[in-house]
Design an enzyme around this catalytic site. Structure first.
Site, PDB file in Angstrom:
ATOM      1  N   GLU A   1       9.622  20.362 -10.040  1.00 58.77           N
ATOM      2  CA  GLU A   1       9.177  20.650 -11.329  1.00 58.77           C
ATOM      3  C   GLU A   1       9.172  19.276 -12.119  1.00 58.77           C
ATOM      4  O   GLU A   1       9.906  19.177 -13.187  1.00 58.77           O
ATOM      5  CB  GLU A   1      10.737  21.520 -11.766  1.00 58.77           C
ATOM      6  N   VAL A   2       8.292  18.598 -11.744  1.00 59.10           N
ATOM      7  CA  VAL A   2       7.763  17.282 -12.472  1.00 59.10           C
ATOM      8  C   VAL A   2       6.971  17.808 -13.852  1.00 59.10           C
ATOM      9  O   VAL A   2       5.839  17.558 -13.724  1.00 59.10           O
ATOM     10  CB  VAL A   2       7.317  16.299 -11.658  1.00 59.10           C
TER      11      VAL A   2
END
Length: 758
Positions: free
Chosen positions: A390-391
């Site tokens: 979840e960058v």
């Protein structure tokens, strides 16, 4: 010759209801009888009156004992009702079903079937073409004969199977879908026939990374959960009954410790329990609970673990046969570091402390320093999880805009993983979500298959919805080994207090089907599965389900993944794991349709954390009761509304009526707060206890106190102003303002003039 007697008249009265016969005589005898009867009745009344008087005096003198006796009788009644069996005891020889339902064994379904007396077993087959359709008996095989596995007898009879097709009410596409499925099934049969020519029937291929149970010993049955989905060959991907049970080699339990660390004594008590239920390793995500030092000291929370405590935890895990895998965030989810002013310049986006900028040298120093300090307290480990999920913010700063996003991500993962492998000789693990949309060529050029092992995470029931077969094929071309990640809590609501066990069990059982189907695409197969247990959705989120409240869910899902199936044959192990009493209540199987949170089934068990689990039950009931009361008196009725309280204007009599039930609610919430504090204090420090109470219990108490205070203020009024009441000042910005006295006079003059003209 005797003189004739005076005749005596005799009447016989027959009471038809009681069938009694009464004899009455006439004359003086009757009068005498009536006199004696009157005296006897009066005497009896005096005796009864005296007896009741003495009994009343004695009861008053012994009133404490009487009250205690009444309480004992009520308690005995409640306990009896609680543990009274609600359904027939499950048959010990019922055959096992490897999929979710779980809810009924085959003989119970037979007993409800119209054909139970015919001696013919019916297999229910259902083709589902629409959205979620539940059918408890969607796939069920019943066979006779004798076979035994793990001490469980099963009956087999392959000659009496009768297949009945039950279809969903037809829709315009039903027939077309049915024909397509039949064509695909025919192709599958042809393909399987070709494969059988190349391989002997008894030579069963064993996928790497799995424990395979012989097909002949496999328990019949199928999945009774949500909709079926089909692979390109027309085969259902969930609830497969034509394959052996799949048991992952490694079953990891994830401890999310950020922001709410359980007491070390509670964690140490839990480790042998985990090992007994089939866990082989733990995934420890410390985040700000790690005792960072030096330049990283600001990253540690005020209530972080000490270095000695972590050393004790790691040693205890090894003593219980549990491998330790630390998890360190190295790209996204670095809020615990980037939120500080000291490291704010490393953010990819200055306003958001979620991801660091991979183009800065100091970013790499920060990541390497975190890894070094964590590895120093975990010597001898084989794997290190480096996060990278979840960058959300990537390729947005001035430097990163010049590079493709996938190139930025792959380069950062490559640099970090090479550092870990070179310095510590461990295998880096990464979350896979950022890799799903990166091309196969790009990953091969970055040597991802040689550097990391991905951990594919899906917490929803339908795994293939998020990771399609094409993604598995791509991963199989790059990575020799892979991991799976399901969830036992922290996936279906940011503010839940207890997990929905049914949804998590669906997720884990479906993962077993996916792993069994996709493992052949990897040369080394699946390493194992991680049962994640998130405590916050991210660093800034509030608490979701706490660990002790989720232990029933963890027990169910850990036992399921350790056996490859979940049904009533595991009843004894589940109830023993949760320390349930030997009562009729625990001689029947769980019903996740009517009790998805298992509050009814396990609120009377004594597992670690049982008191916290019971508190969530009381919280749910109390919250619904308080919300219903507030909704009724502030929105349904018309005397304690926001308008009334804002203007301090209402009927004292009506306010009194609405406040009659308020003290009961205040007492129940106050008692809940005290009970929750005592239960939570066994597992958490005062910081976490206070946060949980402030999040879940304090709003209830605050709202009730506000209503009580403002209602008492309205009751104290003795004189009320004439209407209209003053308007809300905030409405002026929307063009609704209170009229001035001059405008009121002009309005009155116009009205008067108009009336005269009429």
């Amino acid at each position: 010759m005797l003189p004739p007697r005076r005749p005596v008249m005799l009447w016989t009265s027959v009471d038809l209801q009681n069938t009694e016969t009464r004899h009455w005589t006439s004359g003086a005898a009757q009068n005498t009888r009536n006199t004696w009867r009157s005296l006897y009745t009066r005497y009896n009344m005096e005796v009864v009156r005296a007896w009741f008087g003495r009994a009343g005096v004695g009861a008053w003198r012994s009133r404490k004992q009487v009250v205690w006796a009444a309480c004992v009788l009520v308690t005995v009644g409640v306990v009896y009702l609680q543990y009274a069996p609600g359904e027939p005891v499950d048959h010990p020889n019922a055959p096992r079903h490897r999929a979710l339902n779980t809810l009924y064994s085959s003989h119970e379904r037979d007993s409800q079937s119209p054909s139970r007396d015919t001696g013919v077993h019916i297999q229910h087959v259902k083709f589902v073409t629409g959205e979620e359709v539940r059918h408890p008996g969607a796939w069920s095989n019943h066979v006779d004969g004798q076979d035994t596995q793990n001490g469980i007898q099963k009956e087999w009879n392959q000659n009496e199977n009768v297949i009945r097709f039950e279809t969903i009410p037809p829709d315009p596409n039903a027939m077309q879908h049915r024909r397509a499925v039949e064509v695909l099934q025919q192709r599958v049969a042809e393909r399987k026939a070709q494969e059988q020519q190349q391989q002997q029937h008894h030579d069963i291929h064993e996928p790497a990374g799995a424990v395979v149970i012989n097909q002949d010993l496999q328990a019949p049955g199928g999945w009774g959960g949500v909709q079926y989905r089909y692979n390109p060959y027309g085969e259902p991907v969930y609830g497969r009954t034509d394959r052996p049970n799949y048991i992952p080699t490694h079953r990891l339990v994830h401890f999310d410790l950020k922001g709410a660390p359980p007491k070390m004594s509670a964690l140490l008590q839990l480790l042998p329990w985990l090992a007994a239920q089939g866990a082989t390793a733990v995934l420890l995500e410390y985040e700000d609970m790690f005792p960072f030092k030096g330049r990283l000291a600001p990253l540690a929370a005020k209530n972080h673990y000490s270095r000695k405590q972590i050393t004790t935890l790691v040693t205890a895990c090894k003593n219980n046969g549990l491998e330790v895998i630390p998890l360190v965030q190295t790209f996204g989810h670095l809020e615990f570091a980037l939120k500080h002013e000291k490291f704010s310049h490393l953010r990819e986006v200055p306003e958001f402390p979620q991801a660091l900028c991979p183009s800065l040298n100091e970013s790499l120093w920060l990541v390497n320093s975190i890894i070094d300090q964590v590895m120093a307290l975990h010597p001898g480990i084989r794997y290190l999880h480096i996060g990278c999920d979840e960058v959300y913010h990537m390729g947005e700063c001035e430097k990163c805009r010049l590079v493709l996003r996938e190139t930025l991500f792959l380069h950062h993962v490559e640099v970090v993983s090479r550092y870990v492998r070179r310095k510590y000789n461990v295998v880096p693990l990464v979350w896979d979500d950022m890799l799903r949309h990166i091309s196969e060529t790009a990953m091969q050029e970055a040597h991802m298959g040689e550097l990391v092992e991905p951990m594919v995470w899906v917490y929803a029931e339908d795994v293939y919805r998020f990771v399609q077969p094409s993604v598995w094929t791509k991963y199989g071309q790059i990575f020799p080994r892979i991991w799976a990640a399901s969830a036992f809590k922290g996936a279906f609501g940011e503010q839940l207090t207890v997990p929905n066990v049914r949804r998590h069990l669906d997720n884990n059982l479906n993962w077993l089907d996916v792993m069994a189907s996709e493992t052949v695409k990897f040369t080394g197969g699946f390493r194992g599965i991680v049962l994640t247990g998130w405590q916050r959705y991210d660093h800034f989120a509030v608490l979701c389900e706490l660990l002790p409240a989720a232990l029933p869910s963890l027990a169910v899902n850990l036992i399921a993944t350790s056996h490859g199936y979940f049904n009533s044959s595991l009843q004894g192990q589940l109830y023993q794991a949760l320390n349930c009493m030997q009562t009729p209540k625990y001689q029947t199987w769980i019903n996740l349709d009517t009790d998805p949170y298992l509050w009814d089934k396990f609120s009377w068990c004594f597992f670690p954390g049982a008191q916290v689990f019971k508190v969530t039950t009381r919280l749910d009931a109390t919250k619904r009761d308080v919300d219903s009361y507030i909704e009724r008196v502030t929105r349904s009725r018309g005397w304690i509304t926001d308008y009334n309280r804002r203007h301090n204007y209402s009927s004292p009599m009506r306010v009194d009526e609405d406040l009659e039930e308020l003290p009961t609610r205040l007492h129940s919430v106050t008692l809940l707060l005290k009970t929750a504090r005592e239960a939570l204090s066994e597992w958490f420090d005062d910081w976490t206890v206070g946060e949980w109470l402030e999040q879940h219990v304090w709003p209830l108490l605050k709202n009730l106190n506000t209503i009580q205070r403002e209602s008492e203020s309205m009751k104290a009024v003795r004189y009320w102003p004439a209407r209209p009441l003053p308007l809300l000042p905030e409405l002026a910005s929307y063009g609704v303002s209170q009229p001035t006295p001059s405008s009121l006079r002009s309005t009155g003059d116009e009205d008067a003039g108009g009336g005269g003209g009429t």
